[in-house]
Design a protein around this motif. Structure first.
Motif, mmCIF file in Angstrom:
data_model
loop_
_atom_site.group_PDB
_atom_site.id
_atom_site.type_symbol
_atom_site.label_atom_id
_atom_site.label_comp_id
_atom_site.label_asym_id
_atom_site.label_seq_id
_atom_site.Cartn_x
_atom_site.Cartn_y
_atom_site.Cartn_z
ATOM 1 N N ALA A 128 0.792 -1.193 -0.341
ATOM 2 C CA ALA A 128 -0.266 0.058 -0.006
ATOM 3 C C ALA A 128 0.849 1.326 -0.191
ATOM 4 O O ALA A 128 1.540 1.243 0.393
ATOM 5 N N GLU B 51 -2.211 5.880 1.686
ATOM 6 C CA GLU B 51 -3.773 4.863 1.851
ATOM 7 C C GLU B 51 -3.744 3.936 3.475
ATOM 8 O O GLU B 51 -3.639 4.212 4.246
ATOM 9 N N ARG C 232 -10.748 -1.990 -1.772
ATOM 10 C CA ARG C 232 -9.522 -1.463 -1.831
ATOM 11 C C ARG C 232 -9.522 -1.313 -0.492
ATOM 12 O O ARG C 232 -8.122 -1.655 0.336
ATOM 13 N N GLU C 233 -10.653 -0.250 -0.104
ATOM 14 C CA GLU C 233 -9.865 0.309 1.790
ATOM 15 C C GLU C 233 -10.281 -0.820 2.312
ATOM 16 O O GLU C 233 -9.251 -1.310 3.411
ATOM 17 N N ILE D 201 -6.717 -2.658 2.370
ATOM 18 C CA ILE D 201 -5.417 -1.293 3.323
ATOM 19 C C ILE D 201 -5.505 -2.219 4.517
ATOM 20 O O ILE D 201 -4.333 -1.923 5.068
#
Length: 263
Positions: free
Chosen positions: A207, A211, A230-231, A234
């Motif tokens: 990451a 992020e 993606r969140e 991460i």
């Protein structure tokens, strides 16, 4: 962020600490990266002696050229700054040969050697720091030092003071612009410079810094399952790295002996 106020605060803190510690000034390992460039410039602004030490170990040419350009730039801007280069490649090569093992039998060999590079640099900084009465000045930022542990224990984590450890990487970039750090360093892709092949910080951690800064901001109040895509990925990365780094930031465990066994 009030950049000029933050700069004045850190510079004042550095100067006050050096006075209380009865140190003459600061020594900073310069890598060609943004963090060491910002820290060394802040140290230079104290007016106290600052030694910039470049310590290449099988270094990529662009990293060497940026480090040297930064040293030259600061020496031209500040009369209290001196610079030197110590090529640690022969020393490291000797060490690596002396401890050679079969990589198939020991898959962590390359990581161990990467950390050994950082620890060799720490030893060198303390050697020259003690010669000149200077404080070894850390260059770690908040995400690296307290978020994901992207530093080497007793390597670049072995310092006397940490002037930017309460700033995120994004904030460090803000200060770099304010401090007029040379453009090549501001534009360089972050890397720790500890590998024979180029490995960016993002490639190693999975990451980028913005992020990870987001993940750090929500870590205490959310779980990865609260997000998707993606969140979620991460936050999972951040959670894994943060949990794994605790041995780097917690006090060394001490085995307490019961009083009944000591009597």
């Amino acid at each position: 962020m009030h950049n000029q106020a933050v700069i004045r605060h850190i510079v004042g803190w550095l100067k006050d600490y050096a006075g209380k510690a009865r140190a003459k000034g600061f020594i900073v390992g310069v890598s060609g990266g943004i963090d060491s460039a910002v820290v060394s410039t802040l140290a230079a602004r104290t007016g106290l002696p600052v030694l910039l030490l470049e310590m290449p170990i099988r270094q990529q040419p662009d990293q060497v050229s940026r480090a040297q350009a930064h040293i030259t730039d600061l020496q031209q801007r500040f009369t209290n700054v001196s610079g030197m280069s110590v090529d640690l490649t022969p020393t490291f090569d000797t060490f690596a040969t002396s401890v050679e093992v079969d990589e198939h039998a020991f898959p962590n060999k390359q990581l161990a050697l990467a950390n050994a590079r950082s620890r060799l640099r720490m030893l060198t900084l303390y050697y020259y720091g003690q010669l000149h009465g200077l404080l070894v000045t850390g260059t770690g930022n908040k995400i690296e030092d307290f978020g994901v542990g992207f530093f080497t224990k007793y390597g670049d984590g072995g310092v006397d003071i940490s002037p930017i450890a309460d700033l995120t990487k994004t904030q460090v970039y803000e200060l770099a612009k304010e401090l007029e750090i040379i453009e090549s360093i501001q534009q360089a892709v972050p890397t720790d410079g500890l590998w024979d092949t180029e490995r960016t910080d993002e490639e190693q951690m999975g990451a980028n810094y913005p992020e990870l800064e987001w993940a750090m901001s929500v870590y205490e109040t959310h779980q990865p399952e609260d997000f998707s895509g993606r969140e979620r990925e991460i936050l999972e990365i951040y959670t894994r790295l943060h949990r794994a780094m605790q041995h780097k930031v917690q006090p060394i465990p001490v085995c307490k002996i019961p009083e009944t066994l000591l009597g």
